[in-house]
Scaffold this motif. Structure first.
Motif, PDB file in Angstrom:
ATOM      1  N   ALA A  41      -8.175  -5.122  -5.967  1.00  0.00           N
ATOM      2  CA  ALA A  41      -6.843  -5.016  -6.561  1.00  0.00           C
ATOM      3  C   ALA A  41      -6.453  -3.550  -6.734  1.00  0.00           C
ATOM      4  CB  ALA A  41      -6.794  -5.753  -7.894  1.00  0.00           C
ATOM      5  N   THR A  42      -7.369  -2.735  -7.223  1.00  0.00           N
ATOM      6  CA  THR A  42      -7.099  -1.309  -7.411  1.00  0.00           C
ATOM      7  C   THR A  42      -6.815  -0.638  -6.073  1.00  0.00           C
ATOM      8  OG1 THR A  42      -8.442  -1.227  -9.406  1.00  0.00           O
ATOM      9  CG2 THR A  42      -8.071   0.865  -8.275  1.00  0.00           C
ATOM     10  N   PHE A  43      -7.589  -0.979  -5.059  1.00  0.00           N
ATOM     11  CA  PHE A  43      -7.381  -0.429  -3.718  1.00  0.00           C
ATOM     12  C   PHE A  43      -5.957  -0.702  -3.247  1.00  0.00           C
ATOM     13  CE2 PHE A  43      -7.569  -1.494   0.923  1.00  0.00           C
ATOM     14  CZ  PHE A  43      -7.744  -0.212   1.414  1.00  0.00           C
ATOM     15  N   ALA A  44      -5.509  -1.944  -3.331  1.00  0.00           N
ATOM     16  CA  ALA A  44      -4.160  -2.292  -2.878  1.00  0.00           C
ATOM     17  C   ALA A  44      -3.096  -1.637  -3.758  1.00  0.00           C
ATOM     18  CB  ALA A  44      -3.988  -3.811  -2.855  1.00  0.00           C
ATOM     19  N   GLN A  45      -3.299  -1.676  -5.077  1.00  0.00           N
ATOM     20  CA  GLN A  45      -2.318  -1.095  -6.004  1.00  0.00           C
ATOM     21  C   GLN A  45      -2.138   0.412  -5.768  1.00  0.00           C
ATOM     22  OE1 GLN A  45      -4.179  -2.395  -9.657  1.00  0.00           O
ATOM     23  NE2 GLN A  45      -2.470  -3.764 -10.114  1.00  0.00           N
ATOM     24  N   GLN A  46      -3.209   1.096  -5.410  1.00  0.00           N
ATOM     25  CA  GLN A  46      -3.122   2.541  -5.195  1.00  0.00           C
ATOM     26  C   GLN A  46      -2.754   2.899  -3.761  1.00  0.00           C
ATOM     27  OE1 GLN A  46      -6.707   4.379  -6.702  1.00  0.00           O
ATOM     28  NE2 GLN A  46      -6.117   4.007  -8.817  1.00  0.00           N
ATOM     29  N   MET A  47      -3.224   2.106  -2.797  1.00  0.00           N
ATOM     30  CA  MET A  47      -2.941   2.440  -1.400  1.00  0.00           C
ATOM     31  C   MET A  47      -1.474   2.181  -1.056  1.00  0.00           C
ATOM     32  SD  MET A  47      -4.393   3.899   1.189  1.00  0.00           S
ATOM     33  CE  MET A  47      -6.174   3.702   1.083  1.00  0.00           C
ATOM     34  N   ILE A  48      -0.826   1.232  -1.713  1.00  0.00           N
ATOM     35  CA  ILE A  48       0.590   0.971  -1.423  1.00  0.00           C
ATOM     36  C   ILE A  48       1.435   2.220  -1.700  1.00  0.00           C
ATOM     37  CG2 ILE A  48       2.629  -0.345  -2.158  1.00  0.00           C
ATOM     38  CD1 ILE A  48       0.702  -2.813  -2.398  1.00  0.00           C
ATOM     39  N   PRO A  49       1.409   2.804  -2.916  1.00  0.00           N
ATOM     40  CA  PRO A  49       2.224   4.004  -3.117  1.00  0.00           C
ATOM     41  C   PRO A  49       1.735   5.197  -2.301  1.00  0.00           C
ATOM     42  CG  PRO A  49       0.925   3.536  -5.086  1.00  0.00           C
ATOM     43  CD  PRO A  49       0.769   2.364  -4.162  1.00  0.00           C
ATOM     44  N   HIS A  50       0.451   5.230  -2.009  1.00  0.00           N
ATOM     45  CA  HIS A  50      -0.099   6.299  -1.166  1.00  0.00           C
ATOM     46  C   HIS A  50       0.527   6.206   0.222  1.00  0.00           C
ATOM     47  CE1 HIS A  50      -3.262   8.950   0.505  1.00  0.00           C
ATOM     48  NE2 HIS A  50      -3.440   9.324  -0.747  1.00  0.00           N
ATOM     49  N   HIS A  51       0.522   5.003   0.797  1.00  0.00           N
ATOM     50  CA  HIS A  51       1.152   4.786   2.101  1.00  0.00           C
ATOM     51  C   HIS A  51       2.660   5.043   2.026  1.00  0.00           C
ATOM     52  CE1 HIS A  51      -2.355   3.501   4.168  1.00  0.00           C
ATOM     53  NE2 HIS A  51      -1.921   2.371   4.687  1.00  0.00           N
ATOM     54  N   GLN A  52       3.299   4.639   0.928  1.00  0.00           N
ATOM     55  CA  GLN A  52       4.748   4.841   0.799  1.00  0.00           C
ATOM     56  C   GLN A  52       5.091   6.325   0.854  1.00  0.00           C
ATOM     57  OE1 GLN A  52       5.296   2.548  -2.812  1.00  0.00           O
ATOM     58  NE2 GLN A  52       6.151   0.809  -1.677  1.00  0.00           N
ATOM     59  N   GLN A  53       4.262   7.160   0.235  1.00  0.00           N
ATOM     60  CA  GLN A  53       4.521   8.598   0.309  1.00  0.00           C
ATOM     61  C   GLN A  53       4.311   9.108   1.727  1.00  0.00           C
ATOM     62  OE1 GLN A  53       2.090  11.865  -1.563  1.00  0.00           O
ATOM     63  NE2 GLN A  53       3.978  12.156  -2.748  1.00  0.00           N
ATOM     64  N   ALA A  54       3.303   8.598   2.420  1.00  0.00           N
ATOM     65  CA  ALA A  54       3.082   9.011   3.814  1.00  0.00           C
ATOM     66  C   ALA A  54       4.288   8.626   4.673  1.00  0.00           C
ATOM     67  CB  ALA A  54       1.812   8.367   4.365  1.00  0.00           C
ATOM     68  N   LEU A  55       4.865   7.451   4.418  1.00  0.00           N
ATOM     69  CA  LEU A  55       6.061   7.037   5.163  1.00  0.00           C
ATOM     70  C   LEU A  55       7.236   7.962   4.849  1.00  0.00           C
ATOM     71  CD1 LEU A  55       5.978   3.131   4.917  1.00  0.00           C
ATOM     72  CD2 LEU A  55       5.261   4.592   6.812  1.00  0.00           C
ATOM     73  N   GLU A  56       7.368   8.331   3.588  1.00  0.00           N
ATOM     74  CA  GLU A  56       8.431   9.260   3.190  1.00  0.00           C
ATOM     75  C   GLU A  56       8.265  10.586   3.930  1.00  0.00           C
ATOM     76  OE1 GLU A  56       9.909  11.299  -0.989  1.00  0.00           O
ATOM     77  OE2 GLU A  56       8.740   9.457  -1.113  1.00  0.00           O
ATOM     78  N   GLN A  87       1.108  -6.092   4.063  1.00  0.00           N
ATOM     79  CA  GLN A  87      -0.122  -6.880   3.976  1.00  0.00           C
ATOM     80  C   GLN A  87      -0.734  -6.777   2.573  1.00  0.00           C
ATOM     81  OE1 GLN A  87      -3.397  -5.511   6.477  1.00  0.00           O
ATOM     82  NE2 GLN A  87      -4.153  -7.597   6.671  1.00  0.00           N
ATOM     83  N   MET A  88      -0.814  -5.561   2.045  1.00  0.00           N
ATOM     84  CA  MET A  88      -1.401  -5.379   0.716  1.00  0.00           C
ATOM     85  C   MET A  88      -0.521  -5.989  -0.376  1.00  0.00           C
ATOM     86  SD  MET A  88      -3.187  -1.596   0.983  1.00  0.00           S
ATOM     87  CE  MET A  88      -1.832  -0.770   1.816  1.00  0.00           C
ATOM     88  N   GLN A  89       0.796  -5.899  -0.224  1.00  0.00           N
ATOM     89  CA  GLN A  89       1.697  -6.539  -1.184  1.00  0.00           C
ATOM     90  C   GLN A  89       1.481  -8.049  -1.175  1.00  0.00           C
ATOM     91  OE1 GLN A  89       5.341  -4.858   0.409  1.00  0.00           O
ATOM     92  NE2 GLN A  89       5.489  -3.365  -1.256  1.00  0.00           N
ATOM     93  N   GLY A  90       1.256  -8.617   0.005  1.00  0.00           N
ATOM     94  CA  GLY A  90       0.972 -10.054   0.121  1.00  0.00           C
ATOM     95  C   GLY A  90      -0.321 -10.432  -0.578  1.00  0.00           C
ATOM     96  N   THR A 157     -14.196   3.986  -1.026  1.00  0.00           N
ATOM     97  CA  THR A 157     -14.484   3.356  -2.317  1.00  0.00           C
ATOM     98  C   THR A 157     -14.331   1.842  -2.200  1.00  0.00           C
ATOM     99  OG1 THR A 157     -13.793   5.324  -3.524  1.00  0.00           O
ATOM    100  CG2 THR A 157     -13.788   3.245  -4.748  1.00  0.00           C
ATOM    101  N   GLU A 158     -13.292   1.404  -1.493  1.00  0.00           N
ATOM    102  CA  GLU A 158     -13.088  -0.045  -1.286  1.00  0.00           C
ATOM    103  C   GLU A 158     -14.265  -0.648  -0.528  1.00  0.00           C
ATOM    104  OE1 GLU A 158     -11.813  -3.982  -0.648  1.00  0.00           O
ATOM    105  OE2 GLU A 158     -11.461  -2.536  -2.245  1.00  0.00           O
ATOM    106  N   LEU A 159     -14.725   0.019   0.504  1.00  0.00           N
ATOM    107  CA  LEU A 159     -15.874  -0.509   1.264  1.00  0.00           C
ATOM    108  C   LEU A 159     -17.106  -0.636   0.379  1.00  0.00           C
ATOM    109  CD1 LEU A 159     -15.718   1.260   4.746  1.00  0.00           C
ATOM    110  CD2 LEU A 159     -15.139  -1.106   4.191  1.00  0.00           C
ATOM    111  N   ALA A 160     -17.304   0.331  -0.498  1.00  0.00           N
ATOM    112  CA  ALA A 160     -18.491   0.330  -1.357  1.00  0.00           C
ATOM    113  C   ALA A 160     -18.393  -0.666  -2.502  1.00  0.00           C
ATOM    114  CB  ALA A 160     -18.722   1.732  -1.925  1.00  0.00           C
TER     115      ALA A 160
END
Length: 192
Positions: A41-56, A87-90, A157-160
């Motif tokens: 859950a933490t991975f998805a919650q943090q990676m979504i805004p991380h990816h959103q900034q990369a898209l920006e 995918q992560m939002q889903g 971290t997600e893999l571990a």
């Protein structure tokens, strides 16, 4: 003999049915809810805004870059990360987990000066937004390398610590793709 066989069959059936219908809550069917843990859950919650900034950042490139290789890379980042966000939002929706853990004004989670690995500050983003040509290309590549390094760290971290097979598979894809892009960006910086 027939009576004993029949009794044995009834007893076996009763035991099997009894095992399925105990007074405990029924065993849940395999579901998205049962497959994840807090790290997923933490991975998805943090990676979504991380990816959103990369898209920006990627969307800034076509109007500011002077390098067709940077434009191409930004386009590939946009095409790869947008579906990953969905995918992560889903997953979060299926898991019954809030999409954000730290809501902030402006629509971006943890925007501004914060501690999420690899994220650019508001000042960084404004500086990048103001640049053009070779100056923009250099700043964009340097920032995107740091951004990707942060994503790789989060994915490791997600893999571990994660449990969900889909989330772990995405984490590995992020590591593979972004490490290759980091190498590509480092090469572009050397050329520039």
């Amino acid at each position: 003999m027939r009576k004993i066989f029949f009794s044995g069959a009834v007893l076996t059936a009763s035991l099997l049915l009894g095992a399925c219908s105990s007074t405990d809550s029924p065993a849940p069917a395999p579901s998205a809810r049962a497959s994840h843990n807090a790290a997923d859950a933490t991975f998805a919650q943090q990676m979504i805004p991380h990816h959103q900034q990369a898209l920006e950042m990627a969307k800034m490139v076509p109007s500011r870059s002077s390098n067709p290789k940077v434009v191409d890379l930004a386009s590939r980042i946009d095409r790869a990360q947008d579906p990953e966000i969905r995918q992560m939002q889903g997953w979060l929706s299926a898991w019954g987990v809030a999409a954000t853990s730290h809501s902030m004004p402006g629509g971006h989670e943890m925007s501004g000066d914060h501690s999420m690995t690899g994220m650019m500050s508001d000042a960084d983003m404004k500086s990048l937004d103001a640049a053009k040509g070779p100056e923009f290309d250099r700043a964009w590549l340097e920032m995107m390398i740091k951004h990707h390094q942060g994503a790789v760290e989060m994915a490791k971290t997600e893999l571990a610590q994660g449990a969900d097979a889909g989330a772990k598979a995405l984490a590995q894809r992020i590591i593979d793709a972004q490490q290759a892009e980091i190498a590509e960006m480092q090469g572009l910086l050397k050329q520039g």
